[in-house]
Design a protein around this motif. Structure first.
Motif, PDB file in Angstrom:
ATOM      1  N   GLY A  28      -4.104   8.626 -21.271  1.00  0.00           N
ATOM      2  CA  GLY A  28      -4.186   9.281 -19.971  1.00  0.00           C
ATOM      3  C   GLY A  28      -5.415  10.159 -19.822  1.00  0.00           C
ATOM      4  O   GLY A  28      -5.674  11.026 -20.658  1.00  0.00           O
ATOM      5  N   LEU A  29      -6.184   9.903 -18.771  1.00  0.00           N
ATOM      6  CA  LEU A  29      -7.348  10.721 -18.454  1.00  0.00           C
ATOM      7  C   LEU A  29      -6.988  11.723 -17.353  1.00  0.00           C
ATOM      8  O   LEU A  29      -5.855  11.759 -16.888  1.00  0.00           O
ATOM      9  N   ALA A  30      -7.974  12.506 -16.942  1.00  0.00           N
ATOM     10  CA  ALA A  30      -7.726  13.560 -15.953  1.00  0.00           C
ATOM     11  C   ALA A  30      -8.829  13.558 -14.897  1.00  0.00           C
ATOM     12  O   ALA A  30      -9.419  14.588 -14.600  1.00  0.00           O
ATOM     13  N   ILE A  31      -9.103  12.400 -14.319  1.00  0.00           N
ATOM     14  CA  ILE A  31     -10.120  12.317 -13.271  1.00  0.00           C
ATOM     15  C   ILE A  31      -9.551  12.955 -12.004  1.00  0.00           C
ATOM     16  O   ILE A  31      -8.566  12.477 -11.449  1.00  0.00           O
ATOM     17  N   ASP A  32     -10.187  14.025 -11.556  1.00  0.00           N
ATOM     18  CA  ASP A  32      -9.638  14.766 -10.421  1.00  0.00           C
ATOM     19  C   ASP A  32     -10.179  14.286  -9.084  1.00  0.00           C
ATOM     20  O   ASP A  32      -9.824  14.848  -8.043  1.00  0.00           O
ATOM     21  N   ALA A  33     -11.031  13.259  -9.087  1.00  0.00           N
ATOM     22  CA  ALA A  33     -11.558  12.687  -7.846  1.00  0.00           C
ATOM     23  C   ALA A  33     -10.827  11.383  -7.537  1.00  0.00           C
ATOM     24  O   ALA A  33     -10.297  10.725  -8.431  1.00  0.00           O
ATOM     25  N   PRO A  34     -10.782  10.965  -6.271  1.00  0.00           N
ATOM     26  CA  PRO A  34     -10.207   9.659  -5.943  1.00  0.00           C
ATOM     27  C   PRO A  34     -10.957   8.540  -6.657  1.00  0.00           C
ATOM     28  O   PRO A  34     -12.193   8.577  -6.770  1.00  0.00           O
ATOM     29  N   VAL A  35     -10.221   7.565  -7.144  1.00  0.00           N
ATOM     30  CA  VAL A  35     -10.801   6.465  -7.912  1.00  0.00           C
ATOM     31  C   VAL A  35     -10.489   5.142  -7.218  1.00  0.00           C
ATOM     32  O   VAL A  35      -9.340   4.879  -6.853  1.00  0.00           O
ATOM     33  N   LEU A  36     -11.515   4.311  -7.049  1.00  0.00           N
ATOM     34  CA  LEU A  36     -11.345   2.951  -6.549  1.00  0.00           C
ATOM     35  C   LEU A  36     -11.649   1.987  -7.677  1.00  0.00           C
ATOM     36  O   LEU A  36     -12.711   2.065  -8.304  1.00  0.00           O
ATOM     37  N   VAL A  37     -10.713   1.062  -7.944  1.00  0.00           N
ATOM     38  CA  VAL A  37     -10.921   0.034  -8.967  1.00  0.00           C
ATOM     39  C   VAL A  37     -10.918  -1.333  -8.293  1.00  0.00           C
ATOM     40  O   VAL A  37      -9.975  -1.685  -7.582  1.00  0.00           O
ATOM     41  N   VAL A  71      -5.011  10.044  -8.106  1.00  0.00           N
ATOM     42  CA  VAL A  71      -5.294   9.290  -6.875  1.00  0.00           C
ATOM     43  C   VAL A  71      -6.127   8.068  -7.254  1.00  0.00           C
ATOM     44  O   VAL A  71      -7.328   8.162  -7.491  1.00  0.00           O
ATOM     45  N   THR A  72      -5.471   6.918  -7.327  1.00  0.00           N
ATOM     46  CA  THR A  72      -6.159   5.682  -7.698  1.00  0.00           C
ATOM     47  C   THR A  72      -5.836   4.587  -6.693  1.00  0.00           C
ATOM     48  O   THR A  72      -4.702   4.481  -6.221  1.00  0.00           O
ATOM     49  N   THR A  73      -6.834   3.788  -6.377  1.00  0.00           N
ATOM     50  CA  THR A  73      -6.671   2.641  -5.480  1.00  0.00           C
ATOM     51  C   THR A  73      -7.127   1.399  -6.228  1.00  0.00           C
ATOM     52  O   THR A  73      -8.255   1.357  -6.728  1.00  0.00           O
ATOM     53  N   LEU A  74      -6.269   0.403  -6.316  1.00  0.00           N
ATOM     54  CA  LEU A  74      -6.600  -0.847  -6.997  1.00  0.00           C
ATOM     55  C   LEU A  74      -6.704  -1.960  -5.965  1.00  0.00           C
ATOM     56  O   LEU A  74      -5.766  -2.188  -5.194  1.00  0.00           O
ATOM     57  N   VAL A  75      -7.835  -2.640  -5.950  1.00  0.00           N
ATOM     58  CA  VAL A  75      -8.056  -3.751  -5.030  1.00  0.00           C
ATOM     59  C   VAL A  75      -8.248  -5.029  -5.843  1.00  0.00           C
ATOM     60  O   VAL A  75      -9.164  -5.121  -6.665  1.00  0.00           O
ATOM     61  N   TRP A  76      -7.355  -5.997  -5.623  1.00  0.00           N
ATOM     62  CA  TRP A  76      -7.502  -7.320  -6.233  1.00  0.00           C
ATOM     63  C   TRP A  76      -8.374  -8.175  -5.303  1.00  0.00           C
ATOM     64  O   TRP A  76      -8.056  -8.311  -4.126  1.00  0.00           O
ATOM     65  N   VAL A  77      -9.443  -8.746  -5.831  1.00  0.00           N
ATOM     66  CA  VAL A  77     -10.375  -9.516  -5.014  1.00  0.00           C
ATOM     67  C   VAL A  77     -10.276 -10.991  -5.416  1.00  0.00           C
ATOM     68  O   VAL A  77     -10.738 -11.394  -6.484  1.00  0.00           O
ATOM     69  N   ASP A  78      -9.665 -11.774  -4.558  1.00  0.00           N
ATOM     70  CA  ASP A  78      -9.477 -13.196  -4.853  1.00  0.00           C
ATOM     71  C   ASP A  78     -10.821 -13.913  -4.902  1.00  0.00           C
ATOM     72  O   ASP A  78     -11.660 -13.759  -4.019  1.00  0.00           O
ATOM     73  N   GLY A  79     -11.029 -14.697  -5.958  1.00  0.00           N
ATOM     74  CA  GLY A  79     -12.250 -15.471  -6.089  1.00  0.00           C
ATOM     75  C   GLY A  79     -13.419 -14.722  -6.698  1.00  0.00           C
ATOM     76  O   GLY A  79     -14.540 -15.260  -6.756  1.00  0.00           O
ATOM     77  N   ALA A  80     -13.190 -13.496  -7.174  1.00  0.00           N
ATOM     78  CA  ALA A  80     -14.286 -12.681  -7.690  1.00  0.00           C
ATOM     79  C   ALA A  80     -14.616 -13.014  -9.135  1.00  0.00           C
ATOM     80  O   ALA A  80     -13.760 -13.413  -9.928  1.00  0.00           O
ATOM     81  N   LEU A  81     -15.876 -12.829  -9.472  1.00  0.00           N
ATOM     82  CA  LEU A  81     -16.352 -12.926 -10.847  1.00  0.00           C
ATOM     83  C   LEU A  81     -16.122 -11.599 -11.560  1.00  0.00           C
ATOM     84  O   LEU A  81     -15.598 -10.648 -10.978  1.00  0.00           O
ATOM     85  N   HIS A  82     -16.559 -11.534 -12.820  1.00  0.00           N
ATOM     86  CA  HIS A  82     -16.395 -10.292 -13.581  1.00  0.00           C
ATOM     87  C   HIS A  82     -17.073  -9.136 -12.860  1.00  0.00           C
ATOM     88  O   HIS A  82     -16.438  -8.107 -12.589  1.00  0.00           O
ATOM     89  N   ASP A  83     -18.350  -9.255 -12.548  1.00  0.00           N
ATOM     90  CA  ASP A  83     -18.988  -8.283 -11.668  1.00  0.00           C
ATOM     91  C   ASP A  83     -18.685  -8.737 -10.248  1.00  0.00           C
ATOM     92  O   ASP A  83     -19.276  -9.694  -9.748  1.00  0.00           O
ATOM     93  N   VAL A  84     -17.765  -8.043  -9.602  1.00  0.00           N
ATOM     94  CA  VAL A  84     -17.301  -8.511  -8.291  1.00  0.00           C
ATOM     95  C   VAL A  84     -18.431  -8.534  -7.270  1.00  0.00           C
ATOM     96  O   VAL A  84     -18.388  -9.307  -6.308  1.00  0.00           O
ATOM     97  N   THR A  85     -19.470  -7.713  -7.462  1.00  0.00           N
ATOM     98  CA  THR A  85     -20.573  -7.684  -6.509  1.00  0.00           C
ATOM     99  C   THR A  85     -21.526  -8.860  -6.676  1.00  0.00           C
ATOM    100  O   THR A  85     -22.430  -9.036  -5.852  1.00  0.00           O
ATOM    101  N   LEU A  86     -21.330  -9.667  -7.711  1.00  0.00           N
ATOM    102  CA  LEU A  86     -22.155 -10.862  -7.917  1.00  0.00           C
ATOM    103  C   LEU A  86     -21.395 -12.134  -7.530  1.00  0.00           C
ATOM    104  O   LEU A  86     -21.876 -13.241  -7.777  1.00  0.00           O
ATOM    105  N   SER A  87     -20.246 -11.979  -6.928  1.00  0.00           N
ATOM    106  CA  SER A  87     -19.439 -13.121  -6.512  1.00  0.00           C
ATOM    107  C   SER A  87     -20.085 -13.821  -5.317  1.00  0.00           C
ATOM    108  O   SER A  87     -21.110 -13.375  -4.789  1.00  0.00           O
ATOM    109  N   SER A  88     -19.487 -14.914  -4.872  1.00  0.00           N
ATOM    110  CA  SER A  88     -20.012 -15.652  -3.725  1.00  0.00           C
ATOM    111  C   SER A  88     -20.022 -14.768  -2.484  1.00  0.00           C
ATOM    112  O   SER A  88     -19.296 -13.767  -2.398  1.00  0.00           O
ATOM    113  N   ALA A  89     -20.829 -15.129  -1.499  1.00  0.00           N
ATOM    114  CA  ALA A  89     -21.009 -14.291  -0.308  1.00  0.00           C
ATOM    115  C   ALA A  89     -19.694 -13.948   0.401  1.00  0.00           C
ATOM    116  O   ALA A  89     -19.473 -12.784   0.765  1.00  0.00           O
ATOM    117  N   PRO A  90     -18.776 -14.898   0.630  1.00  0.00           N
ATOM    118  CA  PRO A  90     -17.514 -14.532   1.300  1.00  0.00           C
ATOM    119  C   PRO A  90     -16.693 -13.534   0.493  1.00  0.00           C
ATOM    120  O   PRO A  90     -16.049 -12.649   1.070  1.00  0.00           O
TER     121      PRO A  90
END
Length: 353
Positions: free
Chosen positions: A233-242, A280-299
């Motif tokens: 368990g960590l103690a990140i006091d800022a909102p986290v997006l995963v 405060v954590t937000t988890l977003v599952w991205v269908d069709g994403a690669l390991h680096d989600v920002t390098l996935s296909s354009a859609p």
């Protein structure tokens, strides 16, 4: 002094760090030469993953459209920061990177004790996500938000595998910290992203090897210690997006799945660690994403941008109240960590105390 960068339209700043046993050590900060036209009063520091460096100019484009001042850090012995005679990517303790991060934050006006009305967002990919998670937990009050792109929060073999591997890795690290580790990479992930093969991205294959880099025992031991800290368990006091791909696959040959899944991490194992990061954590599952989600296909990238922008507007720019800089980190046990521990105890069937 800022000098022209290897990426068109960017400049870089060399950050001198304390020398180590291999000699002089530096980190390197990169930013757009001409800032974007809009300014939301937010600065962002991005940290890359293992066998990686910053080459994702389109990521800077995205953040700058939101009015964010984007900065990327090549950690010591990675990418722009590699020097002759050094062991690439090597550290024996992830806490060593505190110096790199501190130097970068000081350069962009977010040093300890610095009064700055601008908010700070941290973004890390894979190993960089683990590094920044640990850093944010140790330095409360510094960040207004943390974005983790497929963060390496748990070993692919999960906790059981970590417990089996750790004694041997720790022993090897003590005997020969820079020695060889059994490692094999078929290059399938690189094939999915590199413009030389089936991907669309151009990068320097000397700085980001298409067949990975052989890890060292000391580095691997540091990673396992980091995973153990997350598990407790960590103690990140800022909102986290995963941001995570919706599926993992471990192919031994090139298939269609290689272009639509995370072929590096076990995303389910990572997702189970997300609640351990902070309250405060937000988890977003991205269908069709690669390991680096920002390098996935354009859609798929459009989904990443949409969800990240929604989180950013909801948690970071939802008000105009600046965060006061923290004078120093402090140890504390937040109420939510105690509650999670009690809940875990109940689930194991032990009496509640």
């Amino acid at each position: 002094m800022w000098t022209p960068d290897v990426l068109d339209g960017f400049e870089q700043l060399t950050l001198d760090l304390e020398p180590d046993e291999e000699g002089d050590v530096v980190a390197t900060l990169a930013r757009r030469t001409v800032p974007g036209e809009t300014d939301a009063g937010v600065d962002l520091l991005y940290v890359h993953g293992w066998n990686d460096y910053f080459f994702q100019a389109h990521l800077a484009d995205f953040w700058e459209r939101l009015g964010v001042r984007f900065h990327a850090l090549d950690l010591r012995k990675y990418g722009r920061s590699i020097r002759a005679g050094q062991t690439p990517n090597y550290v024996a303790d992830l806490g060593t990177y505190d110096e790199d991060v501190a130097a970068a934050l000081a350069a962009i006006g977010h040093g300890v004790g610095t009064r700055n009305s601008r908010r700070l967002v941290l973004m890390g990919h894979s190993t960089g996500g683990l590094v920044l998670s640990l850093w944010a937990s140790r330095h409360p009050g510094r960040a207004a938000g943390v974005v983790l792109n497929a963060p390496w929060l748990e070993l692919q073999m999960r906790e059981a595998g970590r417990r089996v591997l750790e004694p041997g890795v720790r022993a090897a690290a003590a005997i020969n910290p820079r020695g060889p580790v059994v490692y094999y990479d078929r290059g399938l992930y690189s094939r999915a992203i590199s413009a030389e093969y089936d991907g669309e991205w151009e990068y320097d294959s000397e700085w980001r090897s298409n067949y990975g880099r052989r890890p060292t025992p000391a580095w691997m031991a540091a990673i396992l210690r980091g995973h153990d800290r997350v598990a407790h368990g960590l103690a990140i006091d800022a909102p986290v997006l995963v941001l995570l791909s919706a599926r993992s696959s471990m192919p031994t040959r090139w298939t269609e799945e290689t272009q639509r899944t995370d072929t590096v991490l076990d995303v389910v194992g990572v997702a189970r660690r997300v609640p351990n990061l902070g309250p405060v954590t937000t988890l977003v599952w991205v269908d069709g994403a690669l390991h680096d989600v920002t390098l996935s296909s354009a859609p798929v990238r459009e989904v990443v941008w949409r969800e990240t922008a929604r989180w950013f507007r909801g948690y970071v720019t939802c008000d105009a109240i600046p965060r006061e800089p923290a004078e120093e980190a402090h140890d504390h046990t937040p109420w939510w960590r105690t509650a999670l521990a009690r809940l875990s105890t109940r689930r194991r069937g032990a009496p509640d105390t």
